[in-house]
Design an enzyme around this catalytic site. Structure first.
Site, PDB file in Angstrom:
ATOM      1  N   TYR A 193       0.919  -1.153  -0.143  1.00  0.00           N
ATOM      2  CA  TYR A 193      -0.083  -0.219   0.179  1.00  0.00           C
ATOM      3  C   TYR A 193       1.003   1.129  -0.003  1.00  0.00           C
ATOM      4  O   TYR A 193       0.795   2.266  -0.795  1.00  0.00           O
ATOM      5  CB  TYR A 193      -1.076  -0.137   1.336  1.00  0.00           C
ATOM      6  CG  TYR A 193      -1.698   1.295   1.418  1.00  0.00           C
ATOM      7  CD1 TYR A 193      -2.898   1.396   0.725  1.00  0.00           C
ATOM      8  CD2 TYR A 193      -1.348   2.061   2.388  1.00  0.00           C
ATOM      9  CE1 TYR A 193      -3.728   2.611   0.769  1.00  0.00           C
ATOM     10  CE2 TYR A 193      -2.453   3.455   2.807  1.00  0.00           C
ATOM     11  CZ  TYR A 193      -3.406   3.431   1.817  1.00  0.00           C
ATOM     12  OH  TYR A 193      -4.005   4.667   2.011  1.00  0.00           O
ATOM     13  N   ALA A 194       1.907   1.158   1.001  1.00  0.00           N
ATOM     14  CA  ALA A 194       2.633   2.484   1.115  1.00  0.00           C
ATOM     15  C   ALA A 194       3.520   2.795  -0.298  1.00  0.00           C
ATOM     16  O   ALA A 194       3.608   3.922  -0.713  1.00  0.00           O
ATOM     17  CB  ALA A 194       3.745   2.273   2.256  1.00  0.00           C
ATOM     18  N   SER A 241       2.462   2.032  -3.309  1.00  0.00           N
ATOM     19  CA  SER A 241       1.770   2.524  -4.319  1.00  0.00           C
ATOM     20  C   SER A 241       1.398   3.879  -4.173  1.00  0.00           C
ATOM     21  O   SER A 241       1.330   4.711  -5.116  1.00  0.00           O
ATOM     22  CB  SER A 241       0.652   1.682  -4.363  1.00  0.00           C
ATOM     23  OG  SER A 241      -0.390   1.748  -3.282  1.00  0.00           O
TER      24      SER A 241
END
Length: 231
Positions: free
Chosen positions: A149-150, A152
């Site tokens: 997530y981070a 992206s």
């Protein structure tokens, strides 16, 4: 200080049927903007906005271009884009899958790249136009299970900076907001023991987005603005 005004502004919001997307649409409309919401989900009625365009796969350039054509027709052109669309998964590298890295890249970064790219021909023709991307505070410091997530969302931040440089002499400002935890029903369900009063209300983040699209922020481009609440 005069009240913030977005009168005569025409703005497209991706991910418009989610909690944040709806809040952004409501706040922009409250400040006088005409708003079209795009979403992957089927279209539904949302009070106040010009229209909702559903079934939009923002990872696909052709589908996205068609949606922007429809938005342009309904708004008679647009001068603002807010990229809310995205997704989240929590999993460690050891126990997770490579598929999650690909999926979050597509949901968070590719969707933003495609939307920006397909919107540009319209935005460069408008006066004082702007893009606001929704990144994440995790892009600056990732916690355990937040790697995909981070990464992206860090891509969204770097895209914002690069695109701002690319467009700074063409009248298009590009900024990003980096929220911590949004106070949504889903996050409350996932973290029932957390103090949600420390999180960021969606309307509060929407107010920052509205400011970045306004003439009051005409000197701001290339900013990645943390909106952390008290997290």
């Amino acid at each position: 200080m005069t009240e913030l005004s977005l009168a005569n502004r025409h703005i497209v919001v991706t991910g418009g049927l989610g909690v944040l997307g709806r809040a952004v649409g409501a706040v922009l409309t409250q400040h006088g903007a005409r708003v079209v919401l795009l979403d992957r989900a089927p279209a539904q009625d949302v009070p106040g906005v010009v229209t909702v365009i559903g079934g939009v796969d923002l990872t696909d350039p052709d589908t996205t271009r068609l949606a922007f054509d429809q938005a342009t027709e309904r708004l008679n052109g647009f001068d603002g884009l807010v990229n809310v669309a995205g997704g989240f998964r929590w999993e460690t590298l050891e126990s997770g899958s490579l598929e999650s890295w690909d999926a979050l890249y597509a949901m968070n970064l590719r969707s933003t790249v495609v939307a920006c790219r397909e919107a540009l021909p319209r935005l460069v023709q408008a006066a004082g136009s702007g893009i606001v991307n929704v990144g994440a505070l995790a892009a600056q410091k990732a916690g355990m299970g937040m790697g995909a997530y981070a990464a992206s969302k860090a891509g969204v931040a770097r895209l914002t900076e690069a695109l701002a440089e690319e467009l700074k002499d063409r009248g298009v400002r590009v900024n990003a907001v980096l929220p911590s935890i949004l106070d949504t029903p889903a996050n409350r369900a996932d973290m029932p023991d957390a103090d949600a009063t420390r999180w960021v209300p969606p309307r509060s983040l929407a107010a920052v987005i509205a400011f970045l699209l306004s003439d009051d922020a005409s000197a701001v481009t290339g900013a990645c603005l943390p909106v952390a609440g008290r997290v």
